[in-house]
Design a protein around this motif. Structure first.
Motif, PDB file in Angstrom:
ATOM      1  N   MET A   1     -53.371  -5.364  13.713  1.00 53.43           N
ATOM      2  CA  MET A   1     -52.944  -6.500  12.889  1.00 53.43           C
ATOM      3  C   MET A   1     -51.726  -7.141  13.563  1.00 53.43           C
ATOM      4  SD  MET A   1     -53.427  -4.986   9.031  1.00 53.43           S
ATOM      5  CE  MET A   1     -53.421  -6.633   8.334  1.00 53.43           C
ATOM      6  N   PRO A   2     -51.943  -8.206  14.343  1.00 53.66           N
ATOM      7  CA  PRO A   2     -50.846  -8.815  15.103  1.00 53.66           C
ATOM      8  C   PRO A   2     -49.797  -9.499  14.231  1.00 53.66           C
ATOM      9  CG  PRO A   2     -52.841 -10.142  15.270  1.00 53.66           C
ATOM     10  CD  PRO A   2     -53.232  -8.865  14.594  1.00 53.66           C
ATOM     11  N   ASN A   3     -50.108  -9.741  12.976  1.00 55.76           N
ATOM     12  CA  ASN A   3     -49.130 -10.399  12.092  1.00 55.76           C
ATOM     13  C   ASN A   3     -48.155  -9.409  11.464  1.00 55.76           C
ATOM     14  OD1 ASN A   3     -51.446  -9.447  10.609  1.00 55.76           O
ATOM     15  ND2 ASN A   3     -50.655 -10.503   8.794  1.00 55.76           N
ATOM     16  N   VAL A   4     -48.287  -8.112  11.790  1.00 57.08           N
ATOM     17  CA  VAL A   4     -47.351  -7.105  11.300  1.00 57.08           C
ATOM     18  C   VAL A   4     -46.476  -6.645  12.462  1.00 57.08           C
ATOM     19  CG1 VAL A   4     -47.060  -4.888  10.155  1.00 57.08           C
ATOM     20  CG2 VAL A   4     -49.001  -6.349   9.555  1.00 57.08           C
ATOM     21  N   LYS A   5     -45.182  -6.848  12.330  1.00 57.72           N
ATOM     22  CA  LYS A   5     -44.240  -6.507  13.394  1.00 57.72           C
ATOM     23  C   LYS A   5     -43.251  -5.459  12.872  1.00 57.72           C
ATOM     24  CE  LYS A   5     -44.790 -11.193  15.165  1.00 57.72           C
ATOM     25  NZ  LYS A   5     -45.970 -10.770  15.919  1.00 57.72           N
ATOM     26  N   TYR A   6     -42.521  -4.847  13.795  1.00 56.84           N
ATOM     27  CA  TYR A   6     -41.682  -3.708  13.442  1.00 56.84           C
ATOM     28  C   TYR A   6     -40.309  -3.843  14.096  1.00 56.84           C
ATOM     29  CZ  TYR A   6     -46.469  -2.251  12.706  1.00 56.84           C
ATOM     30  OH  TYR A   6     -47.782  -2.229  12.322  1.00 56.84           O
ATOM     31  N   GLU A   7     -39.296  -3.396  13.369  1.00 53.17           N
ATOM     32  CA  GLU A   7     -37.941  -3.441  13.902  1.00 53.17           C
ATOM     33  C   GLU A   7     -37.200  -2.165  13.500  1.00 53.17           C
ATOM     34  OE1 GLU A   7     -34.055  -6.331  13.518  1.00 53.17           O
ATOM     35  OE2 GLU A   7     -36.029  -7.247  13.782  1.00 53.17           O
ATOM     36  N   ILE A   8     -36.789  -1.392  14.500  1.00 51.64           N
ATOM     37  CA  ILE A   8     -35.995  -0.192  14.242  1.00 51.64           C
ATOM     38  C   ILE A   8     -34.538  -0.630  14.104  1.00 51.64           C
ATOM     39  CG2 ILE A   8     -35.302   2.069  15.109  1.00 51.64           C
ATOM     40  CD1 ILE A   8     -37.887   2.014  16.818  1.00 51.64           C
ATOM     41  N   ALA A   9     -34.036  -0.599  12.886  1.00 48.30           N
ATOM     42  CA  ALA A   9     -32.686  -1.117  12.647  1.00 48.30           C
ATOM     43  C   ALA A   9     -32.177  -0.655  11.291  1.00 48.30           C
ATOM     44  CB  ALA A   9     -32.690  -2.648  12.703  1.00 48.30           C
ATOM     45  N   ASP A  10     -30.869  -0.747  11.111  1.00 47.85           N
ATOM     46  CA  ASP A  10     -30.222  -0.493   9.830  1.00 47.85           C
ATOM     47  C   ASP A  10     -30.038  -1.854   9.149  1.00 47.85           C
ATOM     48  OD1 ASP A  10     -28.582   0.037   7.697  1.00 47.85           O
ATOM     49  OD2 ASP A  10     -27.191   1.301   8.808  1.00 47.85           O
ATOM     50  N   TYR A  11     -30.900  -2.145   8.188  1.00 45.44           N
ATOM     51  CA  TYR A  11     -30.881  -3.468   7.568  1.00 45.44           C
ATOM     52  C   TYR A  11     -29.591  -3.730   6.787  1.00 45.44           C
ATOM     53  CZ  TYR A  11     -32.191  -0.981   3.286  1.00 45.44           C
ATOM     54  OH  TYR A  11     -32.215  -0.116   2.213  1.00 45.44           O
ATOM     55  N   SER A  12     -28.852  -2.666   6.432  1.00 41.91           N
ATOM     56  CA  SER A  12     -27.608  -2.882   5.693  1.00 41.91           C
ATOM     57  C   SER A  12     -26.537  -3.512   6.568  1.00 41.91           C
ATOM     58  CB  SER A  12     -27.090  -1.561   5.112  1.00 41.91           C
ATOM     59  OG  SER A  12     -26.622  -0.703   6.131  1.00 41.91           O
ATOM     60  N   GLU A  13     -26.739  -3.449   7.887  1.00 45.92           N
ATOM     61  CA  GLU A  13     -25.782  -4.040   8.812  1.00 45.92           C
ATOM     62  C   GLU A  13     -26.204  -5.430   9.276  1.00 45.92           C
ATOM     63  OE1 GLU A  13     -25.255  -1.280  11.996  1.00 45.92           O
ATOM     64  OE2 GLU A  13     -24.267   0.224  10.735  1.00 45.92           O
ATOM     65  N   LYS A  14     -27.513  -5.620   9.463  1.00 44.89           N
ATOM     66  CA  LYS A  14     -28.000  -6.915   9.937  1.00 44.89           C
ATOM     67  C   LYS A  14     -29.476  -7.061   9.614  1.00 44.89           C
ATOM     68  CE  LYS A  14     -28.306  -9.758  14.124  1.00 44.89           C
ATOM     69  NZ  LYS A  14     -28.090  -9.787  15.595  1.00 44.89           N
ATOM     70  N   LEU A  15     -29.858  -8.240   9.118  1.00 43.29           N
ATOM     71  CA  LEU A  15     -31.258  -8.512   8.822  1.00 43.29           C
ATOM     72  C   LEU A  15     -31.962  -9.064  10.061  1.00 43.29           C
ATOM     73  CD1 LEU A  15     -31.011 -10.189   5.298  1.00 43.29           C
ATOM     74  CD2 LEU A  15     -31.479  -7.805   5.851  1.00 43.29           C
ATOM     75  N   PRO A  16     -33.284  -8.980  10.112  1.00 44.97           N
ATOM     76  CA  PRO A  16     -34.011  -9.557  11.244  1.00 44.97           C
ATOM     77  C   PRO A  16     -33.759 -11.062  11.351  1.00 44.97           C
ATOM     78  CG  PRO A  16     -35.438  -8.137   9.942  1.00 44.97           C
ATOM     79  CD  PRO A  16     -34.179  -8.306   9.153  1.00 44.97           C
ATOM     80  N   ALA A  17     -34.024 -11.601  12.521  1.00 38.56           N
ATOM     81  CA  ALA A  17     -33.871 -13.042  12.728  1.00 38.56           C
ATOM     82  C   ALA A  17     -34.943 -13.785  11.936  1.00 38.56           C
ATOM     83  CB  ALA A  17     -33.988 -13.366  14.215  1.00 38.56           C
ATOM     84  N   GLY A  18     -34.597 -14.981  11.497  1.00 38.86           N
ATOM     85  CA  GLY A  18     -35.563 -15.805  10.782  1.00 38.86           C
ATOM     86  C   GLY A  18     -35.147 -16.036   9.341  1.00 38.86           C
ATOM     87  N   SER A  19     -35.846 -16.957   8.698  1.00 35.58           N
ATOM     88  CA  SER A  19     -35.568 -17.310   7.312  1.00 35.58           C
ATOM     89  C   SER A  19     -36.797 -16.971   6.476  1.00 35.58           C
ATOM     90  CB  SER A  19     -35.240 -18.809   7.200  1.00 35.58           C
ATOM     91  OG  SER A  19     -34.876 -19.152   5.891  1.00 35.58           O
ATOM     92  N   PRO A  20     -36.849 -15.771   5.907  1.00 33.68           N
ATOM     93  CA  PRO A  20     -38.046 -15.338   5.181  1.00 33.68           C
ATOM     94  C   PRO A  20     -38.233 -16.079   3.861  1.00 33.68           C
ATOM     95  CG  PRO A  20     -36.288 -13.776   4.835  1.00 33.68           C
ATOM     96  CD  PRO A  20     -35.777 -14.763   5.851  1.00 33.68           C
ATOM     97  N   ASN A  21     -39.468 -16.156   3.438  1.00 36.19           N
ATOM     98  CA  ASN A  21     -39.778 -16.710   2.121  1.00 36.19           C
ATOM     99  C   ASN A  21     -39.812 -15.608   1.071  1.00 36.19           C
ATOM    100  OD1 ASN A  21     -41.924 -17.955   4.319  1.00 36.19           O
ATOM    101  ND2 ASN A  21     -40.694 -19.523   3.275  1.00 36.19           N
ATOM    102  N   LEU A  22     -39.965 -14.366   1.554  1.00 40.42           N
ATOM    103  CA  LEU A  22     -40.043 -13.220   0.656  1.00 40.42           C
ATOM    104  C   LEU A  22     -39.399 -12.011   1.329  1.00 40.42           C
ATOM    105  CD1 LEU A  22     -41.256 -11.833  -1.942  1.00 40.42           C
ATOM    106  CD2 LEU A  22     -43.298 -11.370  -0.570  1.00 40.42           C
ATOM    107  N   VAL A  23     -38.543 -11.333   0.586  1.00 40.42           N
ATOM    108  CA  VAL A  23     -37.957 -10.063   1.038  1.00 40.42           C
ATOM    109  C   VAL A  23     -38.308  -9.013   0.000  1.00 40.42           C
ATOM    110  CG1 VAL A  23     -35.841  -8.785   1.544  1.00 40.42           C
ATOM    111  CG2 VAL A  23     -36.051 -11.172   2.262  1.00 40.42           C
ATOM    112  N   VAL A  24     -38.861  -7.890   0.456  1.00 35.65           N
ATOM    113  CA  VAL A  24     -39.200  -6.804  -0.455  1.00 35.65           C
ATOM    114  C   VAL A  24     -38.576  -5.509   0.049  1.00 35.65           C
ATOM    115  CG1 VAL A  24     -41.361  -7.897  -1.176  1.00 35.65           C
ATOM    116  CG2 VAL A  24     -41.386  -6.264   0.722  1.00 35.65           C
ATOM    117  N   SER A  25     -38.389  -4.574  -0.851  1.00 44.44           N
ATOM    118  CA  SER A  25     -37.865  -3.266  -0.478  1.00 44.44           C
ATOM    119  C   SER A  25     -38.283  -2.272  -1.546  1.00 44.44           C
ATOM    120  CB  SER A  25     -36.339  -3.305  -0.366  1.00 44.44           C
ATOM    121  OG  SER A  25     -35.829  -2.047   0.039  1.00 44.44           O
ATOM    122  N   ALA A  26     -38.584  -1.039  -1.136  1.00 42.85           N
ATOM    123  CA  ALA A  26     -38.984  -0.022  -2.105  1.00 42.85           C
ATOM    124  C   ALA A  26     -38.283   1.301  -1.823  1.00 42.85           C
ATOM    125  CB  ALA A  26     -40.504   0.176  -2.094  1.00 42.85           C
TER     126      ALA A  26
END
Length: 227
Positions: A90-115
Motif C-alpha cells: 500500500m504505497p499510500n501508507v508511509k512510516y516515520e520513526i520519531a517522537d511525535y511529542s517533540e516534532k510532528l511530520p512535515a505537511g498540513s494534515p486534514n486529520l490527526v488520530v492517536s490511540a
C-alpha cells in the motif's frame, strides 16, 4: 526499562492482546471510527497516526479513506515493522520513526488520530502537543484522540481501575503478559476527559467533545474552525 523498549518487547503479541486489554474494543475502535469518519465533510487527503504502534487504528480508518495518504509515527521501530507487514503493498501508507511529542511530520494534515499513546506524556507535554497539532492541521481539520483516562473522583477512579485490572487478569492473558502489562501501566500519566477537553480548547480548538466513553476508555474529537 523505558517505554520504547517495553513496546518493542511486546510488538509481536500486541495485536493479539489488544482485545484482552480493551474489553470495549469494538465500540472503542470500530464504532467510534465509523461515526467520526462519516461525520467528516470530505475525505482527508493527509492523515497522521501518532503513536501508531502496529497500525491497529489506521487499519480501521483505511477502509473509510482508501485513497488518503497515511503517515504512521512511532518511536518503537519494531512496532512499525509490524505495521509495514500489515500494510504491505500500500504505497499510500508511509512510516516515520520519531517522537511525535517533540516534532510532528512535515505537511498540513486534514486529520490527526492517536490511540492509547498520549496518556504516556506528562501533562505539560500533552498541552504542548495539542498546540502543535492545532497549528499543524489544515483549516477545518479534525483531531481524534482514543485514549485512557482517569475519573475526576478518586474513589470512582480506584473502583474503575480495579474492575479493569480484574477484567484483564481473567481475559486469558498469561501471567508473564499480565506482569508486563502492569509494568507498562507505571508509565501512564492519565488525566480526566474534562481536563483534556479544556486543554484542547486552550490550544485553539473551538469545537471539542467526547464522542465515546466507557470505563477507562474515551474518544475525544476536536475540530479546527474552517475560517
Amino acid at each position: 526499562m523505558g517505554v520504547r523498549e517495553q513496546f518493542n518487547l511486546v510488538a509481536k503479541e500486541y495485536d493479539e492482546n489488544r482485545r484482552k486489554f480493551i474489553p470495549c474494543f469494538d465500540d472503542y475502535y470500530i464504532a467510534s471510527t465509523d461515526f467520526v469518519a462519516k461525520s467528516l465533510d470530505r475525505a482527508p487527503a493527509l492523515i497522521f497516526d501518532l503513536g501508531s504502534g502496529t497500525g491497529i487504528l489506521s487499519s480501521f480508518w483505511l477502509p473509510h479513506f482508501p485513497a488518503s495518504e497515511f503517515v504512521l509515527v512511532d518511536f518503537a521501530e519494531e512496532m512499525l515493522d509490524v505495521a509495514k507487514r500489515r500494510f504491505a503493498g500500500m504505497p499510500n501508507v508511509k512510516y516515520e520513526i520519531a517522537d511525535y511529542s517533540e516534532k510532528l511530520p512535515a505537511g498540513s494534515p486534514n486529520l490527526v488520530v492517536s490511540a492509547l499513546s498520549i496518556h504516556h506524556l506528562e501533562h505539560a507535554q500533552k498541552k504542548a502537543l495539542f498546540k502543535m497539532i492545532f497549528e499543524s492541521l489544515s483549516r477545518g481539520g479534525v483531531f481524534v484522540n482514543y485514549d485512557q483516562f482517569s475519573s475526576e473522583n478518586a474513589e470512582i477512579n480506584r473502583k474503575t481501575e480495579e474492575y479493569w485490572v480484574t477484567q484483564v487478569k481473567s481475559s486469558g492473558l498469561s501471567d508473564k503478559e499480565f506482569c508486563r502489562w502492569m509494568e507498562r501501566k507505571k508509565a501512564d500519566r492519565e488525566c480526566s476527559i474534562r481536563q483534556e477537553i479544556d486543554w484542547m480548547k486552550e490550544s485553539g480548538f473551538k469545537i471539542v467533545d467526547c464522542v465515546y466513553s466507557q470505563g477507562k476508555f474515551g474518544v475525544i474529537r476536536a475540530e479546527k474552525e474552517s475560517a
